[in-house]
Design a protein around this motif. Structure first.
Motif, short mmCIF file in Angstrom:
data_model
loop_
_atom_site.label_atom_id
_atom_site.label_comp_id
_atom_site.label_asym_id
_atom_site.label_seq_id
_atom_site.Cartn_x
_atom_site.Cartn_y
_atom_site.Cartn_z
N ASN A 98 6.64 -4.47 -8.44
CA ASN A 98 5.57 -4.24 -7.47
C ASN A 98 5.80 -2.92 -6.75
O ASN A 98 6.93 -2.61 -6.36
N SER A 99 4.74 -2.16 -6.54
CA SER A 99 4.85 -0.91 -5.78
C SER A 99 4.59 -1.19 -4.31
O SER A 99 3.45 -1.41 -3.91
N ALA A 100 5.67 -1.18 -3.54
CA ALA A 100 5.54 -1.27 -2.09
C ALA A 100 5.65 0.16 -1.55
O ALA A 100 5.01 1.07 -2.07
N SER A 101 6.46 0.38 -0.54
CA SER A 101 6.56 1.70 0.07
C SER A 101 7.61 1.61 1.17
O SER A 101 7.94 0.52 1.65
N THR A 102 8.12 2.77 1.59
CA THR A 102 8.95 2.74 2.81
C THR A 102 8.11 2.20 3.97
O THR A 102 8.66 1.64 4.92
N GLY A 103 6.79 2.33 3.84
CA GLY A 103 5.90 1.73 4.83
C GLY A 103 5.90 0.22 4.82
O GLY A 103 5.35 -0.42 5.71
N GLY A 104 6.56 -0.37 3.83
CA GLY A 104 6.69 -1.81 3.76
C GLY A 104 7.98 -2.34 4.36
O GLY A 104 8.18 -3.56 4.44
N ILE A 105 8.85 -1.41 4.81
CA ILE A 105 10.13 -1.84 5.37
C ILE A 105 10.45 -1.21 6.71
O ILE A 105 11.44 -1.56 7.35
N HIS A 106 9.65 -0.26 7.15
CA HIS A 106 9.84 0.29 8.50
C HIS A 106 8.50 0.78 9.03
O HIS A 106 7.48 0.68 8.35
N SER A 107 8.48 1.27 10.25
CA SER A 107 7.22 1.68 10.86
C SER A 107 6.66 2.91 10.16
O SER A 107 7.40 3.77 9.66
N THR A 108 5.33 2.98 10.11
CA THR A 108 4.65 4.13 9.52
C THR A 108 3.53 4.55 10.47
O THR A 108 2.38 4.13 10.30
N PRO A 109 3.86 5.33 11.48
CA PRO A 109 2.85 5.70 12.48
C PRO A 109 1.61 6.32 11.86
O PRO A 109 1.70 7.11 10.92
N TYR A 110 0.46 5.89 12.35
CA TYR A 110 -0.86 6.36 11.96
C TYR A 110 -1.33 5.82 10.60
O TYR A 110 -2.42 6.15 10.15
N LEU A 111 -0.50 4.98 9.98
CA LEU A 111 -0.90 4.32 8.73
C LEU A 111 -0.62 2.82 8.84
O LEU A 111 -0.05 2.20 7.95
N SER A 112 -1.02 2.24 9.97
CA SER A 112 -0.63 0.86 10.28
C SER A 112 -1.18 -0.16 9.28
O SER A 112 -0.48 -1.11 8.91
N VAL A 113 -2.41 0.02 8.82
CA VAL A 113 -2.99 -0.96 7.90
C VAL A 113 -2.33 -0.85 6.53
O VAL A 113 -2.02 -1.85 5.89
N TYR A 114 -2.11 0.37 6.08
CA TYR A 114 -1.39 0.60 4.83
C TYR A 114 -0.01 -0.04 4.91
O TYR A 114 0.44 -0.73 3.98
N ALA A 115 0.67 0.15 6.05
CA ALA A 115 2.00 -0.44 6.24
C ALA A 115 1.93 -1.96 6.23
O ALA A 115 2.81 -2.63 5.65
N ALA A 116 0.90 -2.52 6.83
CA ALA A 116 0.76 -3.98 6.84
C ALA A 116 0.62 -4.52 5.42
O ALA A 116 1.23 -5.53 5.06
N ALA A 117 -0.18 -3.83 4.60
CA ALA A 117 -0.36 -4.27 3.21
C ALA A 117 0.95 -4.16 2.44
O ALA A 117 1.31 -5.06 1.66
N LYS A 118 1.69 -3.08 2.65
CA LYS A 118 2.94 -2.88 1.91
C LYS A 118 4.03 -3.85 2.39
O LYS A 118 4.86 -4.30 1.59
N HIS A 119 4.04 -4.20 3.68
CA HIS A 119 4.93 -5.27 4.14
C HIS A 119 4.59 -6.58 3.44
O HIS A 119 5.48 -7.37 3.08
N GLY A 120 3.29 -6.81 3.23
CA GLY A 120 2.87 -8.02 2.53
C GLY A 120 3.38 -8.05 1.10
O GLY A 120 3.77 -9.11 0.58
N ILE A 121 3.40 -6.90 0.43
CA ILE A 121 3.90 -6.84 -0.94
C ILE A 121 5.39 -7.16 -0.99
O ILE A 121 5.86 -7.84 -1.91
N VAL A 122 6.13 -6.70 0.00
CA VAL A 122 7.56 -7.04 0.07
C VAL A 122 7.72 -8.56 0.18
O VAL A 122 8.55 -9.17 -0.50
#
Length: 244
Positions: free
Chosen positions: A139-163
């Motif tokens: 699965n392609s998550a992101s560093t946005g899936g494991i720590h804060s990603t200012p100004y990309l909060s929804v993208y980060a929420a989705a990537k946290h979900g993939i984790v």
């Protein structure tokens, strides 16, 4: 270990990481199924694969639509009879903004493609792999899936979900012979990120630069192989030390 003649399905394969993964797995001898919503880019990826002596097919699909997922999985089964590797990669990126400035429409779109799309991909491919009693999913998550990603909060929420999906499904399906891991790239130079400022050294981590898609594809290739046979439920960062 040879991966010759195994079947890999890669979503979001029309460009960026997905295209590089398609090339890399084809080089390893795999038959690649290029899945993308953009017909032109998808066909371009497949043409490049074939130019290098690889084999595969292109299937146009919107990963946020259940019917499209059912269609491409059934097409692969009819063509090749199995799915050995699934790279659950398709995603979109929103324009950076403060959380309160994100629209509900944008939220729905990001979650539909990045999280629901990943869930639907898992759902349909796991049904195939469960019958095989084998398979590998990345699965392609992101560093946005494991720590804060200012100004990309929804993208980060989705990537946290993939984790979360990765960790849970790995525990559920590991006993059935299926390995499921996720990658968490940092900044990568792709069409999707071209509107972002990639020059900030702090955002790029200790190596001081974003990754090339090929560097991500190398890790995906390893995870897809038997050399990674004891990796299951792993969340693998590929970020130059950004989250170290």
């Amino acid at each position: 270990m040879t991966m010759k003649n195994k079947v890999a399905v890669i979503t979001g394969a029309g460009s960026g990481i997905g295209r590089s993964v398609s090339f890399k797995l084809a080089e390893q001898g795999m038959r690649v199924v290029v899945v993308d919503l953009d017909h032109k880019r998808g066909e371009e990826t497949l043409a490049f694969v074939k130019e290098k002596g690889g084999e595969g097919i292109f299937i146009k699909a919107d990963v946020s639509k259940n019917g499209d997922l059912e269609k491409y999985v059934s097409t692969v089964r009819e063509k090749y009879g199995r799915i050995d590797v699934f790279v659950n990669n398709a995603a979109i990126l929103n324009q950076p903004a403060l959380l309160a400035d994100h629209s509900e429409e944008m939220f729905d779109q990001i979650i539909a493609v990045n999280l629901k799309g990943a869930f639907l991909g898992l759902k349909h491919v796991l049904n195939v792999m469960e019958k095989q009693k084998s398979g590998v999913i990345i699965n392609s998550a992101s560093t946005g899936g494991i720590h804060s990603t200012p100004y990309l909060s929804v993208y980060a929420a989705a990537k946290h979900g993939i984790v979360g999906l990765t960790k849970t499904s790995a525990v559920e399906y590991g006993p059935l012979g299926i390995r499921i891991n996720a990658i968490c790239p940092g900044g990568v130079i792709t069409n999707m990120t071209k509107h972002l400022d990639m020059s900030d050294s702090e955002q790029n981590g200790p190596l001081g630069r974003p990754a090339n898609p090929e560097e991500i594809a190398n890790v995906v290739s390893f995870l897809a192989s038997d050399e990674a046979s004891y990796m299951n439920g792993s969340i693998v960062t590929i970020d130059g030390g950004l989250t170290a």
